[in-house]
Scaffold this motif. Structure first.
Motif, PDB file in Angstrom:
ATOM      1  N   LEU A  39      -3.991  -5.399  -5.515  1.00  0.00           N
ATOM      2  CA  LEU A  39      -3.055  -6.156  -4.906  1.00  0.00           C
ATOM      3  C   LEU A  39      -1.250  -5.104  -5.742  1.00  0.00           C
ATOM      4  N   TYR A  40      -0.950  -4.664  -4.571  1.00  0.00           N
ATOM      5  CA  TYR A  40       0.108  -3.728  -4.972  1.00  0.00           C
ATOM      6  C   TYR A  40       1.293  -4.506  -4.279  1.00  0.00           C
ATOM      7  N   ASN A  41       2.388  -5.604  -5.989  1.00  0.00           N
ATOM      8  CA  ASN A  41       3.674  -6.086  -5.341  1.00  0.00           C
ATOM      9  C   ASN A  41       3.184  -7.441  -4.267  1.00  0.00           C
ATOM     10  N   GLY A  42       2.297  -7.716  -5.016  1.00  0.00           N
ATOM     11  CA  GLY A  42       2.074  -8.823  -4.479  1.00  0.00           C
ATOM     12  C   GLY A  42       1.507  -8.858  -3.343  1.00  0.00           C
ATOM     13  N   GLN A  43       1.431  -7.522  -1.961  1.00  0.00           N
ATOM     14  CA  GLN A  43       1.396  -7.957  -0.746  1.00  0.00           C
ATOM     15  C   GLN A  43       0.492  -6.558   0.162  1.00  0.00           C
ATOM     16  N   PHE A  44      -0.639  -5.979  -0.402  1.00  0.00           N
ATOM     17  CA  PHE A  44      -0.326  -4.914  -0.446  1.00  0.00           C
ATOM     18  C   PHE A  44      -1.557  -4.213  -0.700  1.00  0.00           C
ATOM     19  N   GLU A  45      -2.865  -4.214   0.090  1.00  0.00           N
ATOM     20  CA  GLU A  45      -3.892  -4.170  -0.504  1.00  0.00           C
ATOM     21  C   GLU A  45      -3.930  -2.319  -1.129  1.00  0.00           C
ATOM     22  N   THR A  46      -4.696  -2.106  -2.225  1.00  0.00           N
ATOM     23  CA  THR A  46      -4.004  -0.900  -3.002  1.00  0.00           C
ATOM     24  C   THR A  46      -5.820  -0.158  -2.654  1.00  0.00           C
ATOM     25  N   ASN A  47      -5.101   1.016  -2.564  1.00  0.00           N
ATOM     26  CA  ASN A  47      -6.098   2.816  -2.791  1.00  0.00           C
ATOM     27  C   ASN A  47      -7.223   2.443  -4.386  1.00  0.00           C
ATOM     28  N   MET A  48      -7.850   2.505  -4.118  1.00  0.00           N
ATOM     29  CA  MET A  48      -8.727   1.965  -5.135  1.00  0.00           C
ATOM     30  C   MET A  48      -9.147   4.199  -5.393  1.00  0.00           C
ATOM     31  N   GLN A  49      -9.193   4.979  -5.910  1.00  0.00           N
ATOM     32  CA  GLN A  49      -8.711   6.381  -5.534  1.00  0.00           C
ATOM     33  C   GLN A  49      -7.520   6.432  -6.343  1.00  0.00           C
ATOM     34  N   VAL A  50      -6.497   5.493  -5.758  1.00  0.00           N
ATOM     35  CA  VAL A  50      -5.254   5.760  -7.151  1.00  0.00           C
ATOM     36  C   VAL A  50      -5.736   4.536  -7.877  1.00  0.00           C
ATOM     37  N   VAL A  51      -5.626   3.241  -8.458  1.00  0.00           N
ATOM     38  CA  VAL A  51      -5.352   2.626  -8.741  1.00  0.00           C
ATOM     39  C   VAL A  51      -6.640   3.073  -9.903  1.00  0.00           C
ATOM     40  N   GLN A  52      -8.220   3.502  -9.610  1.00  0.00           N
ATOM     41  CA  GLN A  52      -8.934   3.473 -10.868  1.00  0.00           C
ATOM     42  C   GLN A  52      -9.090   4.482 -11.770  1.00  0.00           C
ATOM     43  N   PRO A  53      -8.516   5.518 -12.030  1.00  0.00           N
ATOM     44  CA  PRO A  53      -7.614   6.604 -12.494  1.00  0.00           C
ATOM     45  C   PRO A  53      -6.906   5.637 -13.580  1.00  0.00           C
ATOM     46  N   LEU A  54      -5.932   5.557 -12.993  1.00  0.00           N
ATOM     47  CA  LEU A  54      -5.061   4.619 -13.745  1.00  0.00           C
ATOM     48  C   LEU A  54      -5.882   3.542 -15.037  1.00  0.00           C
ATOM     49  N   LEU A  55      -6.666   2.375 -14.303  1.00  0.00           N
ATOM     50  CA  LEU A  55      -8.064   1.870 -15.443  1.00  0.00           C
ATOM     51  C   LEU A  55      -8.502   2.808 -15.870  1.00  0.00           C
ATOM     52  N   ASP A  56      -8.608   3.661 -16.042  1.00  0.00           N
ATOM     53  CA  ASP A  56      -9.667   4.257 -17.398  1.00  0.00           C
ATOM     54  C   ASP A  56      -9.007   4.736 -17.916  1.00  0.00           C
ATOM     55  N   VAL A  57      -7.460   5.672 -18.052  1.00  0.00           N
ATOM     56  CA  VAL A  57      -6.358   5.502 -18.704  1.00  0.00           C
ATOM     57  C   VAL A  57      -6.756   4.319 -19.905  1.00  0.00           C
ATOM     58  N   ILE A  58      -6.323   2.869 -19.010  1.00  0.00           N
ATOM     59  CA  ILE A  58      -5.815   2.269 -19.706  1.00  0.00           C
ATOM     60  C   ILE A  58      -6.970   1.292 -20.546  1.00  0.00           C
ATOM     61  N   GLN A  59      -8.198   2.274 -20.416  1.00  0.00           N
ATOM     62  CA  GLN A  59      -8.949   1.453 -20.906  1.00  0.00           C
ATOM     63  C   GLN A  59      -9.899   2.328 -21.860  1.00  0.00           C
ATOM     64  N   GLN A  60      -9.261   3.756 -21.735  1.00  0.00           N
ATOM     65  CA  GLN A  60      -9.856   4.768 -22.730  1.00  0.00           C
ATOM     66  C   GLN A  60      -9.362   5.608 -23.491  1.00  0.00           C
ATOM     67  N   VAL A  61      -8.127   5.349 -22.879  1.00  0.00           N
ATOM     68  CA  VAL A  61      -6.817   6.188 -23.597  1.00  0.00           C
ATOM     69  C   VAL A  61      -7.305   6.026 -25.084  1.00  0.00           C
ATOM     70  N   ARG A  62      -6.811   7.880 -25.849  1.00  0.00           N
ATOM     71  CA  ARG A  62      -6.974   7.742 -27.055  1.00  0.00           C
ATOM     72  C   ARG A  62      -5.865   8.468 -28.171  1.00  0.00           C
ATOM     73  N   ILE A  63      -5.655   8.371 -29.106  1.00  0.00           N
ATOM     74  CA  ILE A  63      -4.828   9.280 -30.054  1.00  0.00           C
ATOM     75  C   ILE A  63      -5.446  10.436 -30.467  1.00  0.00           C
ATOM     76  N   GLN A  64      -4.841  11.670 -30.047  1.00  0.00           N
ATOM     77  CA  GLN A  64      -5.054  13.478 -30.294  1.00  0.00           C
ATOM     78  C   GLN A  64      -4.488  13.904 -31.478  1.00  0.00           C
ATOM     79  N   TYR A  65      -3.781  12.932 -31.802  1.00  0.00           N
ATOM     80  CA  TYR A  65      -2.579  13.341 -33.037  1.00  0.00           C
ATOM     81  C   TYR A  65      -2.041  13.001 -33.347  1.00  0.00           C
ATOM     82  N   LYS A  66      -1.545  12.700 -34.268  1.00  0.00           N
ATOM     83  CA  LYS A  66      -0.113  12.050 -35.461  1.00  0.00           C
ATOM     84  C   LYS A  66       0.983  13.358 -34.931  1.00  0.00           C
ATOM     85  N   PRO A  67       2.002  13.588 -34.509  1.00  0.00           N
ATOM     86  CA  PRO A  67       2.733  14.668 -34.232  1.00  0.00           C
ATOM     87  C   PRO A  67       3.655  14.694 -35.963  1.00  0.00           C
ATOM     88  N   PRO A  68       3.555  15.805 -36.434  1.00  0.00           N
ATOM     89  CA  PRO A  68       4.133  16.274 -37.310  1.00  0.00           C
ATOM     90  C   PRO A  68       5.793  15.431 -37.178  1.00  0.00           C
TER      91      PRO A  68
END
Length: 346
Positions: free
Chosen positions: A72-101
């Motif tokens: 649910l978006y803001n407690g009342q609206f059904e969400t578009n899973m084509q938008v939410v799923q890519p967000l969940l993918d980042v939250i689940q799989q994000v990783r360090i590419q490198y530590k900057p200088p």
């Protein structure tokens, strides 16, 4: 003398042990902190039950699991899973590419402070899992700045097997999170569907459940009933369309909204399910400039043709949307469409 020497040795031994313990504990804490400031991912995404995103310009987004496999978006609206799923993918799989200088850190922190979005993740009990900031992208757009709340060290992160700025998956606003489906009701859950053409009353009709089957009747009492035999499977062929009819986008802030809604719609469809929940959509054709929309003699709307590509839609008396003709036209049946052709019966 011997006793004094023993006491001194015991004191040194205990003191050395305490010193080693304290230093070891401090080292472990540093190691833990060093690991925590780069541990952005939540591998078990089922642990995440609430996501809060705050933008620097006052935008606020809250996404919560609805208990039925969606969000649910803001407690009342059904969400578009084509938008939410890519967000969940980042939250689940994000990783360090490198530590900057070191020389790049100050600039990254400034970008995160001015452009970054705050992201808070919570479990089912409401306990905070992680809080971090997502910022701008590297010059090649292949990495994204992120920093854990309370940490001093930012990192450049990435999503495995995907090149691009992952911040775009967090940077959605308002209705962009919402499900754009107009109708999504299986046949077995439909109680009735009415299709009203205000300027073509003889084409308007209502399909309603009667026991274990459905019947078709004119929408207006002044319309004569058709007594010809039904086309086999026509009612089911019509109703199955309502399992999925989607819009193109929400346009609640569109400048033409009020002027469009003052017009008579081309078609209004009302679906009532078996729980007596009602969904209504009114369609207003987007005609090209100088296109004749109504018959000058009868005032009836002309049948949408190849010139009509989209509609304004007034959905459930609260949302203004755009829809494509090629998607929604399957719902625009006429009353005679359910019956066998009179010519074929002679």
């Amino acid at each position: 003398m011997k006793r004094t020497l023993i006491l001194v040795m015991l004191f040194l031994l205990l003191g050395g042990g305490a010193f080693w313990y304290l230093n070891e504990d401090e080292a472990q804490q540093k190691t833990t902190l060093a690991g925590a400031d780069r541990d952005f991912a939540v591998p078990d995404i089922e642990r995440v039950h609430k996501i809060f995103i705050a933008g620097r310009k006052g935008e606020r987004t809250t996404l919560e699991r609805d208990g039925k496999g969606g969000w649910l978006y803001n407690g009342q609206f059904e969400t578009n899973m084509q938008v939410v799923q890519p967000l969940l993918d980042v939250i689940q799989q994000v990783r360090i590419q490198y530590k900057p200088p070191v020389k790049a850190v100050d600039n990254m922190v400034k970008v995160l402070a001015t452009e970054g979005m705050k992201v808070e993740l919570y479990d089912e009990a409401g306990e905070n899992l992680k809080t971090y900031y997502v910022g701008g992208a590297t010059a090649d757009e292949r990495g994204t700045y992120m920093i854990m709340e309370g940490a001093d060290q930012p990192y450049v992160v990435e999503l495995p097997a995907w090149e691009g700025n992952v911040s775009v998956r967090f940077k959605r606003f308002g209705d962009e999170w919402r499900d754009k489906i107009l109708f999504k009701t299986p046949i077995e859950e439909i109680a009735s569907v009415s299709v009203e053409y205000p300027k073509q009353k003889n084409q308007s009709f209502r399909v309603s459940r009667a026991g274990g089957s459905f019947k078709v009747a004119p929408f207006y009492e002044i319309t004569p009933e058709i007594n010809r035999p039904f086309r086999s499977g026509s009612i089911e062929a019509f109703l199955v369309n309502f399992e999925s009819i989607g819009a193109e986008s929400f346009r609640n802030d569109h400048v033409k909204r009020d002027s469009v809604l003052r017009q008579i719609p081309f078609c209004t469809i009302t679906l009532v399910d078996q729980q007596q929940d009602t969904t209504t959509a009114s369609f207003y054709p987007m005609y090209p400039d100088n296109y004749v929309t109504q018959d000058p003699k009868t005032g009836e709307y002309l049948t949408p043709s190849q010139d009509i590509f989209r509609y304004f839609v007034w959905w459930n008396d609260k949302d203004f949307m755009f829809a494509q003709h090629m998607v929604v036209q399957k719902a625009f049946w006429g009353y005679p469409s359910f019956f066998q052709d009179a010519k074929l019966l002679n």
